[in-house]
Write an enzyme that holds these catalytic residues in place. Structure first.
Site, PDB file in Angstrom:
ATOM      1  N   LEU A 147       0.862  -1.298   0.011  1.00 17.08           N
ATOM      2  CA  LEU A 147      -0.348  -0.046   0.132  1.00 17.08           C
ATOM      3  C   LEU A 147       0.912   1.055   0.168  1.00 17.08           C
ATOM      4  CD1 LEU A 147      -2.695  -0.931   2.461  1.00 17.08           C
ATOM      5  CD2 LEU A 147      -3.039  -1.256   0.413  1.00 17.08           C
ATOM      6  N   ASP A 148      -0.067   2.074  -0.827  1.00 17.41           N
ATOM      7  CA  ASP A 148       0.862   3.749  -0.133  1.00 17.41           C
ATOM      8  C   ASP A 148       1.252   4.560   0.839  1.00 17.41           C
ATOM      9  OD1 ASP A 148       0.815   3.409  -3.411  1.00 17.41           O
ATOM     10  OD2 ASP A 148      -0.565   5.082  -4.102  1.00 17.41           O
ATOM     11  N   LYS A 149       2.485   4.752   1.072  1.00 17.64           N
ATOM     12  CA  LYS A 149       2.906   5.192   2.170  1.00 17.64           C
ATOM     13  C   LYS A 149       1.683   5.785   3.114  1.00 17.64           C
ATOM     14  CE  LYS A 149       5.997   8.500   4.408  1.00 17.64           C
ATOM     15  NZ  LYS A 149       7.018   8.766   4.458  1.00 17.64           N
ATOM     16  N   THR A 151      -1.108   5.583   2.168  1.00 15.87           N
ATOM     17  CA  THR A 151      -2.907   4.632   2.230  1.00 15.87           C
ATOM     18  C   THR A 151      -2.993   3.617   3.711  1.00 15.87           C
ATOM     19  OG1 THR A 151      -2.517   4.819  -0.330  1.00 15.87           O
ATOM     20  CG2 THR A 151      -4.379   3.191   1.418  1.00 15.87           C
ATOM     21  N   HIS A 246      -0.576   3.993  -8.500  1.00 19.63           N
ATOM     22  CA  HIS A 246      -1.256   4.867  -7.774  1.00 19.63           C
ATOM     23  C   HIS A 246      -2.824   5.376  -8.510  1.00 19.63           C
ATOM     24  CE1 HIS A 246       2.440   7.869  -6.509  1.00 19.63           C
ATOM     25  NE2 HIS A 246       2.512   6.285  -5.709  1.00 19.63           N
TER      26      HIS A 246
END
Length: 404
Positions: A147-149, A151, A246
């Site tokens: 997961l994105d930082k 998120t 993204h």
């Protein structure tokens, strides 16, 4: 054995590795391979992507074919470099995120602001905390997606090599289902639909930013508006049908409704005024994936504090989120979903009535008598008979009789 006669090995880049550097791929999947050896392979042309000479700093893409030499035995047996020792605070952080654990899998509710993996100037990350989650397993847990930082939400970790391979295949063939919640700026004209816009790396960003481009990779996202706060914001459910870097953030910004707090893709317009947090409002709410031992994992992660506070500040009802896209499409819905749907329907009716009342003019009489019997109209005065006096006026006193 000379390098020219070295045996070759190959791999296909999975969706979860899309956009990362080639040397990062080796750290994930060939952790015992020294960087110096990778550099030597790259210089000699033995490291290729889709048949073309590759460099360790190249960004890789889903579906590319990677070819590399098979490393010497002593290199394969070399253990991965150990990270810093975990502190009590690290262990508490890792175990505090745990929401599911069985013999093959762990699911974490990742905190916003915590990177999934390390990188330049990133010392604390989920991968570095996995030793605290080893428990009684003989091997260290392994990440199978990311997961994105910024998120938050459900993040799956495999506890065995067999489970890691099984889960990785599920994510690659898209049998795993991921559902996200987001708060977005504005309200889409269509309450439920699919965004189909190809994505590519944005030139000049070093591969760290994506954009919509005709020559990009196919990317599809399903969305549903759960609830709206007037025309200023909406709470939406998002389901990525592909796994591009993204993807959800770029897609929502591309249709004019960036995710609240996503300044990278929404600019200044991605922030709401008032008490709404400036943090990213994107949360991995639910993960459904087949289990290697049979059955399936189906788990939901609670939203973080800032997300919950924003839902409350905007007047959103958490119960309405129980009606998912799949519940609507496949049905029949669960009892909780039915209750939420009924509540949502009632809420929409109330909102419509409020809007109807606001839209009427001040002289409109029916509004004054909703749910009440209308008062009887006053009787009109008959011709030749004086009309009733207004309330509050005195009747004239009778004249005294004249003496005879």
């Amino acid at each position: 054995m000379s390098e020219s006669k070295a045996k070759l090995d190959g791999a296909t880049i999975a969706e979860e590795d899309d956009g990362i550097r080639l040397d990062r791929w080796f750290k994930r999947h060939r952790p015992g391979t020294p960087h110096a050896l990778l550099a030597r392979w790259a210089r000699s042309g033995q490291l290729t992507l889709d048949g073309k000479k590759a460099d360790v700093s190249d960004r890789i893409e889903t579906g590319q074919t990677l070819v590399m030499p098979v490393p010497p035995v002593e290199t394969e047996a070399r253990p991965a470099r150990k990270g810093r020792p975990l502190t009590d605070a690290d262990i508490e952080l890792a175990t505090g995120m745990l929401i599911h654990r069985d013999a093959s899998a762990i699911v974490l509710n990742k905190l916003p602001g915590l990177a999934t993996q390390g990188g330049t100037k990133t010392e604390q990350h989920v991968d570095g905390l996995l030793d605290a989650l080893k428990f009684d397993a003989p091997v260290r847990p392994k990440l199978v997606h990311r997961l994105d930082k910024d998120t938050s939400g459900a993040l799956l970790v495999a506890r065995t090599p067999r489970a890691a391979a099984y889960f990785a295949k599920s994510f690659s063939n898209r049998s795993a289902k991921k559902t996200y919640w987001a708060i977005i700026v504005g309200v889409p004209d269509i309450a439920q639909g699919e965004i189909d816009l190809p994505l590519a790396k944005q030139p000049g960003s070093g591969g760290e930013k994506m954009h919509v481009h005709d020559s990009g990779l196919a990317a599809k996202t399903r969305y549903r508006v759960i609830e709206r706060a007037g025309n200023s914001a909406a709470w939406v459910e998002l389901q990525p049908l592909t796994g591009r870097t993204h993807q959800l953030r770029v897609h929502m910004a591309a249709i004019g409704h960036p995710i609240v707090g996503d300044g990278k893709y929404g600019g200044k317009g991605a922030f709401l005024t008032g008490s709404i947090s400036r943090k990213m409002h994107l949360h991995s709410r639910r993960l459904r994936i087949d289990h290697p031992d049979g059955g399936a994992i189906d788990i939901s992660a609670e939203v973080p504090e800032h997300f919950a506070a924003s839902l409350d500040a905007l007047g959103f009802d958490l119960l309405l989120g129980e009606v998912g896209i799949d519940d609507i499409v496949k049905g029949p819905p669960s009892k909780a979903a039915e209750k939420a749907a009924a509540k949502a329907h009632s809420k929409q009716i109330r909102k419509a009535r409020r809007g109807e009342r606001r839209g009427r003019t001040a002289t409109s009489k029916p509004t004054d008598h909703v749910g009440k019997p209308k008062p009887k109209p006053k009787a009109k005065a008959k011709p030749g008979k004086p009309a009733d006096k207004k309330p509050g006026t005195k009747k004239p006193l009778p004249r005294p009789a004249r003496p005879r």
